[in-house]
Scaffold this motif. Structure first.
Motif, short mmCIF file in Angstrom:
data_model
loop_
_atom_site.label_atom_id
_atom_site.label_comp_id
_atom_site.label_asym_id
_atom_site.label_seq_id
_atom_site.Cartn_x
_atom_site.Cartn_y
_atom_site.Cartn_z
N VAL A 1 -8.87 10.16 -7.41
CA VAL A 1 -7.72 9.69 -8.18
C VAL A 1 -7.12 8.44 -7.55
O VAL A 1 -6.83 7.45 -8.23
CB VAL A 1 -6.66 10.81 -8.31
CG1 VAL A 1 -5.36 10.28 -8.90
CG2 VAL A 1 -7.21 11.94 -9.17
N PHE A 2 -6.94 8.46 -6.23
CA PHE A 2 -6.35 7.30 -5.56
C PHE A 2 -7.27 6.09 -5.65
O PHE A 2 -6.82 4.95 -5.82
CB PHE A 2 -6.04 7.63 -4.11
CG PHE A 2 -5.19 6.59 -3.42
CD1 PHE A 2 -3.96 6.24 -3.93
CD2 PHE A 2 -5.63 5.95 -2.27
CE1 PHE A 2 -3.16 5.29 -3.31
CE2 PHE A 2 -4.86 4.99 -1.65
CZ PHE A 2 -3.62 4.66 -2.16
N GLY A 3 -8.59 6.32 -5.55
CA GLY A 3 -9.54 5.22 -5.66
C GLY A 3 -9.48 4.55 -7.01
O GLY A 3 -9.62 3.32 -7.12
N ASN A 4 -9.24 5.30 -8.07
CA ASN A 4 -9.13 4.71 -9.39
C ASN A 4 -7.82 3.98 -9.58
O ASN A 4 -7.72 3.08 -10.42
CB ASN A 4 -9.33 5.79 -10.46
CG ASN A 4 -10.78 6.18 -10.61
OD1 ASN A 4 -11.64 5.32 -10.80
ND2 ASN A 4 -11.08 7.46 -10.50
N THR A 5 -6.80 4.35 -8.80
CA THR A 5 -5.57 3.55 -8.79
C THR A 5 -5.87 2.14 -8.28
O THR A 5 -5.41 1.14 -8.83
CB THR A 5 -4.52 4.22 -7.88
OG1 THR A 5 -4.21 5.52 -8.38
CG2 THR A 5 -3.24 3.38 -7.83
N VAL A 6 -6.66 2.06 -7.22
CA VAL A 6 -7.05 0.76 -6.66
C VAL A 6 -7.86 -0.03 -7.67
O VAL A 6 -7.67 -1.25 -7.83
CB VAL A 6 -7.84 0.95 -5.35
CG1 VAL A 6 -8.26 -0.40 -4.77
CG2 VAL A 6 -7.01 1.72 -4.32
N PRO B 1 0.79 -1.24 0.00
CA PRO B 1 0.00 0.00 0.00
C PRO B 1 0.82 1.28 0.00
O PRO B 1 0.54 2.21 -0.77
CB PRO B 1 -0.83 -0.12 1.28
CG PRO B 1 -0.91 -1.59 1.55
CD PRO B 1 0.39 -2.15 1.08
N PHE B 2 1.84 1.34 0.85
CA PHE B 2 2.63 2.57 0.94
C PHE B 2 3.43 2.81 -0.33
O PHE B 2 3.60 3.95 -0.77
CB PHE B 2 3.55 2.53 2.17
CG PHE B 2 2.81 2.48 3.48
CD1 PHE B 2 1.62 3.16 3.65
CD2 PHE B 2 3.28 1.74 4.54
CE1 PHE B 2 0.91 3.12 4.84
CE2 PHE B 2 2.60 1.67 5.74
CZ PHE B 2 1.40 2.36 5.89
N ALA B 3 3.92 1.73 -0.93
CA ALA B 3 4.68 1.86 -2.16
C ALA B 3 3.78 2.37 -3.29
O ALA B 3 4.17 3.26 -4.06
CB ALA B 3 5.30 0.52 -2.55
N VAL B 4 2.57 1.82 -3.39
CA VAL B 4 1.63 2.27 -4.42
C VAL B 4 1.27 3.74 -4.19
O VAL B 4 1.25 4.53 -5.14
CB VAL B 4 0.36 1.39 -4.40
CG1 VAL B 4 -0.70 1.98 -5.33
CG2 VAL B 4 0.69 -0.04 -4.82
N THR B 5 1.03 4.10 -2.94
CA THR B 5 0.69 5.49 -2.61
C THR B 5 1.82 6.43 -3.03
O THR B 5 1.58 7.49 -3.63
CB THR B 5 0.42 5.64 -1.11
OG1 THR B 5 -0.61 4.72 -0.72
CG2 THR B 5 -0.02 7.06 -0.77
N ARG B 6 3.03 6.04 -2.70
CA ARG B 6 4.18 6.89 -3.05
C ARG B 6 4.31 7.05 -4.57
O ARG B 6 4.62 8.14 -5.07
CB ARG B 6 5.46 6.28 -2.48
CG ARG B 6 6.70 7.15 -2.71
CD ARG B 6 7.93 6.54 -2.08
NE ARG B 6 8.30 5.26 -2.70
CZ ARG B 6 8.12 4.08 -2.15
NH1 ARG B 6 7.57 3.99 -0.94
NH2 ARG B 6 8.47 2.97 -2.78
N GLN B 7 4.05 5.98 -5.31
CA GLN B 7 4.23 6.03 -6.76
C GLN B 7 3.19 6.89 -7.47
O GLN B 7 3.45 7.39 -8.57
CB GLN B 7 4.20 4.60 -7.32
CG GLN B 7 5.44 3.79 -6.94
CD GLN B 7 5.30 2.31 -7.28
OE1 GLN B 7 4.26 1.70 -7.04
NE2 GLN B 7 6.34 1.74 -7.86
N VAL B 8 2.02 7.06 -6.86
CA VAL B 8 0.98 7.88 -7.51
C VAL B 8 0.78 9.22 -6.82
O VAL B 8 -0.23 9.90 -7.07
CB VAL B 8 -0.37 7.12 -7.58
CG1 VAL B 8 -0.25 5.87 -8.43
CG2 VAL B 8 -0.90 6.79 -6.19
N MET B 9 1.73 9.62 -6.00
CA MET B 9 1.59 10.89 -5.30
C MET B 9 1.53 12.08 -6.25
O MET B 9 0.84 13.08 -5.99
CB MET B 9 2.75 11.09 -4.31
CG MET B 9 2.56 10.35 -3.00
SD MET B 9 1.00 10.77 -2.18
CE MET B 9 1.31 12.48 -1.75
#
Length: 422
Positions: free
Chosen positions: A391-396, A253-261
């Motif tokens: 935006v983050f929800g669409n990443t998921v 989760p944290f890695a994905v969050t960092r990549q789409v910041m």
């Protein structure tokens, strides 16, 4: 001094500052300018407007080319296309219901509308619709003039045309291959333009934030601080839900969050999901998501999956209900849940869609549409957070499809177009 790609040159060499960090610095600088020098801040608006216009300039070409190519690549795999559509729809509705339930739950705990001052803090559009003409909604999805639709920046009908165009290319055979090459070249060129434009994002974000705080001020925020605070608490809980979902499908989760910041911060500052679309697509492809998945799921999600906005709908309606002393019994809460779920999908292709959705729910529980003016003053500040969560929800959503769409999505996958930007 700062050069290209966030490189700061000094006596000790070059220091690379990641673009998301530059954006955060720009956000802080803009906030300071807006609060300390409001007269100067107001004059900075054209910089932010120019940036948003520049990104919007490439959104339609990205949607058309990427979706057409994505459908073309899935064309020979009808089962994959059906599986992708099924996963998307299931996730969109589950996420919508979860978001509404979090909003209703937070209102039940904190009751931000209790004792609220009912004086209007902003304006609502004149002649705002309180219902959706479903027949017209579906007719609008079928463009009679695709060039006019694209010129008007209408995402949903462009999306429908691109899907049909991609399916047509897939069934045409070898004769379509030159056109495919043209679309691939166009998409690669547009992604290169995206890199150039987003390189100016820190300056644009500073200008946008400075103007917004200079013109909106913090007075209305303080007046409705409880609602704003509960809203951001709910958005934080939604992030935790997303992290749990990512963890369950084997992602970090944290890695994905960092990549789409980068697209998340851009959405927060500009309050526009569409502006982040080209950047978001590039980031997801760099993360290893197949192009055929990114190019189909992300535009669909930007039109139909707005988790942050949906939570705002639920909170705004319950806030106003309590401010007007309307009892929120089981029947009223169920009405809000069902109406919000339906309205959030149906307002995707309607002007002022978010306000229309809230107006529909207000009407459903017997509140006047004019009540929207009470929360309109802080709408801009809440819009920042909910757009970032969209935006983050669409990443998921993209990650879920990547996980469950099957191995077919990874077979015969061309090199990501975003690789040319590295």
């Amino acid at each position: 001094m700062t050069g290209r790609d966030g490189v700061i040159t000094g006596k000790k060499g070059k220091i690379r500052v990641p673009l998301p960090i530059q954006m955060l610095i720009g956000l802080a600088v803009g906030l300071a300018i807006g609060l300390l020098w409001p007269e100067t801040a107001v004059k900075l608006r054209p910089i932010g407007t120019a940036f948003v216009s520049a990104v919007q300039m490439i959104v339609i070409p990205v949607v058309f080319a990427s979706v057409s190519l994505g459908i073309y690549r899935m064309g020979a795999e009808i089962r994959l296309l059906g599986r992708v559509a099924g996963i998307c729809l299931l996730y969109f509705y589950v996420a919508t219901i979860v978001s509404v339930l979090i909003g209703l739950g937070l209102n039940g705990v904190f009751h931000p509308g209790m004792g609220a001052d009912l004086s209007a803090t902003g304006k609502i559009p004149a002649n705002l619709a309180v219902s959706i003409d479903w027949a017209q909604f579906f007719l609008d999805m079928i463009p009679s003039n695709i060039l006019a639709v694209m010129a008007a920046q209408k995402i949903l009908p462009t999306l429908i045309f691109a899907i049909l165009f991609g399916m047509a290319m897939a069934t045409t055979g070898a004769v379509a291959e030159p056109l495919v090459k043209v679309l691939e070249a166009m998409l690669a060129a547009v992604f290169k333009m995206t890199k150039w434009i987003t390189g100016t994002a820190p300056i644009a974000i500073a200008a946008i934030m400075a103007w917004m705080f200079a013109t909106q001020g913090i007075g209305t925020v303080l007046a409705l601080a409880k609602l704003v605070g509960v809203m951001y608490l709910g958005l934080g809980l939604m992030v935790v839900v997303f992290w749990i979902a990512l963890l369950l499908i084997g992602e970090k989760p944290f890695a994905v969050t960092r990549q789409v910041m980068e697209p998340v911060i851009l959405a927060f500052a500009t309050r526009s999901s569409e502006v982040t679309l080209p950047v978001h697509m590039e980031k997801l492809e760099r993360m290893g998501v197949p192009n055929k998945i990114v190019s189909v799921v992300l535009p669909l999600g930007y039109s139909f999956n707005r988790d942050g906005s949906i939570m705002y709908f639920a909170l705004a309606v319950t806030f106003l209900a309590e401010a007007y002393h309307v009892p929120l019994d089981g029947s009223a809460l169920l009405t809000i849940l069902i109406t919000t779920t339906i309205a959030s999908k149906g307002s995707a292709n309607v002007p002022s869609g978010g306000l229309v959705a809230v107006a529909m729910v207000l009407t459903a529980i017997g509140l006047p549409v004019e009540a929207l003016a009470i929360v309109a003053g802080v709408d801009a500040f809440m819009d920042m957070g909910r757009t970032a969560i969209n935006v983050f929800g669409n990443t998921v959503a993209v990650k879920l499809v990547q996980k469950y769409a099957g191995k077919a999505a990874l077979e015969s996958e061309p090199a990501p177009l975003a690789a040319d930007l590295r």
